[in-house]
Design a protein around this motif. Structure first.
Motif, PDB file in Angstrom:
ATOM      1  N   PHE A  83       0.951  -1.272   0.091  1.00 58.12           N
ATOM      2  CA  PHE A  83      -0.041  -0.009  -0.051  1.00 58.12           C
ATOM      3  C   PHE A  83       0.904   1.266  -0.020  1.00 58.12           C
ATOM      4  N   LYS A  84       0.426   2.258  -0.706  1.00 60.14           N
ATOM      5  CA  LYS A  84       1.383   3.527  -0.693  1.00 60.14           C
ATOM      6  C   LYS A  84       0.945   4.222   0.376  1.00 60.14           C
ATOM      7  N   GLY A  85       2.063   4.863   1.009  1.00 55.81           N
ATOM      8  CA  GLY A  85       1.790   5.808   2.131  1.00 55.81           C
ATOM      9  C   GLY A  85       1.716   5.097   3.476  1.00 55.81           C
ATOM     10  N   LEU A  86       1.741   3.877   3.518  1.00 50.88           N
ATOM     11  CA  LEU A  86       1.882   3.247   4.889  1.00 50.88           C
ATOM     12  C   LEU A  86       3.114   2.524   5.327  1.00 50.88           C
ATOM     13  N   ASP A  87       4.093   2.394   4.453  1.00 49.32           N
ATOM     14  CA  ASP A  87       5.485   1.865   4.988  1.00 49.32           C
ATOM     15  C   ASP A  87       6.135   2.897   5.888  1.00 49.32           C
ATOM     16  N   VAL A  88       7.022   2.161   6.758  1.00 46.92           N
ATOM     17  CA  VAL A  88       7.618   2.863   7.624  1.00 46.92           C
ATOM     18  C   VAL A  88       8.734   3.676   7.084  1.00 46.92           C
ATOM     19  N   SER A  89       8.850   4.791   7.478  1.00 47.44           N
ATOM     20  CA  SER A  89       9.963   5.789   6.955  1.00 47.44           C
ATOM     21  C   SER A  89      11.018   5.624   7.551  1.00 47.44           C
ATOM     22  N   PHE A  90      12.208   5.848   6.986  1.00 48.73           N
ATOM     23  CA  PHE A  90      13.699   5.883   7.582  1.00 48.73           C
ATOM     24  C   PHE A  90      13.992   7.088   8.081  1.00 48.73           C
ATOM     25  N   THR A  91      14.744   7.192   9.219  1.00 50.01           N
ATOM     26  CA  THR A  91      15.302   8.309   9.766  1.00 50.01           C
ATOM     27  C   THR A  91      16.610   8.255   9.485  1.00 50.01           C
ATOM     28  N   ASP A  92      17.140   9.693   9.112  1.00 52.85           N
ATOM     29  CA  ASP A  92      18.433   9.805   8.700  1.00 52.85           C
ATOM     30  C   ASP A  92      19.344  10.333   9.723  1.00 52.85           C
ATOM     31  N   HIS A  93      20.306   9.907  10.009  1.00 53.29           N
ATOM     32  CA  HIS A  93      21.240  10.508  10.993  1.00 53.29           C
ATOM     33  C   HIS A  93      22.627  10.601  10.214  1.00 53.29           C
ATOM     34  N   ALA A  94      23.290  11.889  10.246  1.00 52.95           N
ATOM     35  CA  ALA A  94      24.468  12.109   9.659  1.00 52.95           C
ATOM     36  C   ALA A  94      25.691  11.767  10.716  1.00 52.95           C
ATOM     37  N   ILE A  95      26.637  11.092  10.136  1.00 51.70           N
ATOM     38  CA  ILE A  95      27.890  10.706  11.176  1.00 51.70           C
ATOM     39  C   ILE A  95      29.044  11.270  10.526  1.00 51.70           C
ATOM     40  N   ASP A  96      30.246  11.196  11.068  1.00 48.57           N
ATOM     41  CA  ASP A  96      31.439  11.257  10.348  1.00 48.57           C
ATOM     42  C   ASP A  96      32.200   9.900  10.221  1.00 48.57           C
ATOM     43  N   ALA A  97      32.440   9.629   8.998  1.00 48.94           N
ATOM     44  CA  ALA A  97      32.751   8.193   8.729  1.00 48.94           C
ATOM     45  C   ALA A  97      33.992   7.881   9.400  1.00 48.94           C
ATOM     46  N   VAL A  98      35.049   8.654   9.585  1.00 51.29           N
ATOM     47  CA  VAL A  98      36.390   8.619  10.140  1.00 51.29           C
ATOM     48  C   VAL A  98      36.215   8.339  11.689  1.00 51.29           C
ATOM     49  N   GLU A  99      35.421   9.078  12.374  1.00 45.76           N
ATOM     50  CA  GLU A  99      35.232   9.257  13.818  1.00 45.76           C
ATOM     51  C   GLU A  99      34.324   8.245  14.264  1.00 45.76           C
ATOM     52  N   GLY A 100      33.303   7.782  13.347  1.00 42.02           N
ATOM     53  CA  GLY A 100      32.282   6.840  13.849  1.00 42.02           C
ATOM     54  C   GLY A 100      31.356   7.695  15.179  1.00 42.02           C
ATOM     55  N   GLU A 101      30.458   7.117  15.558  1.00 44.48           N
ATOM     56  CA  GLU A 101      29.464   7.799  16.532  1.00 44.48           C
ATOM     57  C   GLU A 101      28.519   6.690  16.959  1.00 44.48           C
ATOM     58  N   VAL A 102      28.048   7.202  18.074  1.00 45.19           N
ATOM     59  CA  VAL A 102      26.883   6.336  18.812  1.00 45.19           C
ATOM     60  C   VAL A 102      25.500   7.156  18.712  1.00 45.19           C
ATOM     61  N   VAL A 103      24.499   6.538  17.892  1.00 45.74           N
ATOM     62  CA  VAL A 103      23.216   7.333  17.462  1.00 45.74           C
ATOM     63  C   VAL A 103      22.261   6.585  18.615  1.00 45.74           C
ATOM     64  N   LYS A 104      21.530   7.583  19.413  1.00 47.36           N
ATOM     65  CA  LYS A 104      20.581   7.118  20.248  1.00 47.36           C
ATOM     66  C   LYS A 104      19.228   7.635  19.791  1.00 47.36           C
ATOM     67  N   MET A 105      18.251   6.454  19.396  1.00 49.56           N
ATOM     68  CA  MET A 105      16.773   6.661  18.739  1.00 49.56           C
ATOM     69  C   MET A 105      15.948   6.921  20.189  1.00 49.56           C
ATOM     70  N   SER A 106      14.948   7.565  19.923  1.00 49.24           N
ATOM     71  CA  SER A 106      14.004   7.893  20.886  1.00 49.24           C
ATOM     72  C   SER A 106      13.107   6.517  21.268  1.00 49.24           C
ATOM     73  N   THR A 107      13.093   5.417  20.544  1.00 52.73           N
ATOM     74  CA  THR A 107      12.773   4.330  21.125  1.00 52.73           C
ATOM     75  C   THR A 107      13.626   3.509  22.111  1.00 52.73           C
ATOM     76  N   GLY A 108      14.829   3.970  22.320  1.00 52.99           N
ATOM     77  CA  GLY A 108      15.499   3.333  23.186  1.00 52.99           C
ATOM     78  C   GLY A 108      16.516   2.507  22.379  1.00 52.99           C
ATOM     79  N   THR A 109      16.801   2.389  21.206  1.00 58.61           N
ATOM     80  CA  THR A 109      17.712   1.711  20.288  1.00 58.61           C
ATOM     81  C   THR A 109      19.054   2.659  20.232  1.00 58.61           C
ATOM     82  N   VAL A 110      19.927   1.930  20.410  1.00 58.02           N
ATOM     83  CA  VAL A 110      21.324   2.424  20.476  1.00 58.02           C
ATOM     84  C   VAL A 110      22.315   1.838  18.990  1.00 58.02           C
ATOM     85  N   ILE A 111      22.686   2.727  18.247  1.00 59.48           N
ATOM     86  CA  ILE A 111      23.597   2.245  17.014  1.00 59.48           C
ATOM     87  C   ILE A 111      24.828   2.629  17.613  1.00 59.48           C
TER      88      ILE A 111
END
Length: 167
Positions: free
Chosen positions: A5-33
């Motif tokens: 179905f069009k318009g019902l798919d879960v959207s991506f969230t985008d997070h910009a990080i520095d490729a050389v430095e890496g990063e810890v991304v914390k999501m509002s759901t409690g997920t940690v990347i």
């Protein structure tokens, strides 16, 4: 994977990080990347520098999985449907081009599942063949980000507050 179905798919969230430095991304759901330093390479295996976009989305219920078009057929028995404690999709891009993870690196995703239990295996969807591949198991850990956020909600005042006058 094709959303039915069009318009019902879960959207991506985008997070910009520095490729050389890496990063810890914390999501509002409690997920940690956790993205380590120098984790990405281009299609030729060349290490990437500069800004990388992490594209991430989560699925916490059957409705979001079905809306995405992701199959949950059991790889051992296509007539059975797999049970899920949640799933995610993660991608890395730079200037609109897909990136790969370097052979000696790995990205750690601690997903903030809403389901209790320790009896779930991890699977990777081979999108080309539309087949799930078992990746192993891991012991569930407490979602400390989610626990902390819930504690903060408990400290909110009850009911609406009267507006104060400003002189």
């Amino acid at each position: 994977v094709a959303p039915p179905f069009k318009g019902l798919d879960v959207s991506f969230t985008d997070h910009a990080i520095d490729a050389v430095e890496g990063e810890v991304v914390k999501m509002s759901t409690g997920t940690v990347i956790k993205v380590p330093k120098n984790a990405f390479v281009d299609e030729n295996g060349v290490p990437v520098t500069g800004e990388v976009t992490i594209k991430y989305r989560e699925f916490h219920d059957m409705a979001s999985v079905l809306a995405s078009g992701i199959t949950l057929s059991d790889p051992k028995d296509p007539n059975r449907v797999m049970q899920s404690a949640g799933m995610f999709e993660i991608r890395g891009e730079q200037n609109g081009k897909s990136l790969q993870i370097a052979n000696d690196k790995s990205i750690e995703v601690s997903m903030g599942s809403y389901v209790q239990g320790n009896d779930y295996d991890f699977f990777l969807l081979d999108q080309e063949n539309c087949n799930w591949q078992k990746q192993g198991t891991a012991e569930a850990t407490s979602n400390t980000s989610k626990t902390q956020a819930l504690k903060e909600l408990d400290n909110l005042p009850e009911g609406p507050r009267k507006p104060r006058k400003v002189n």
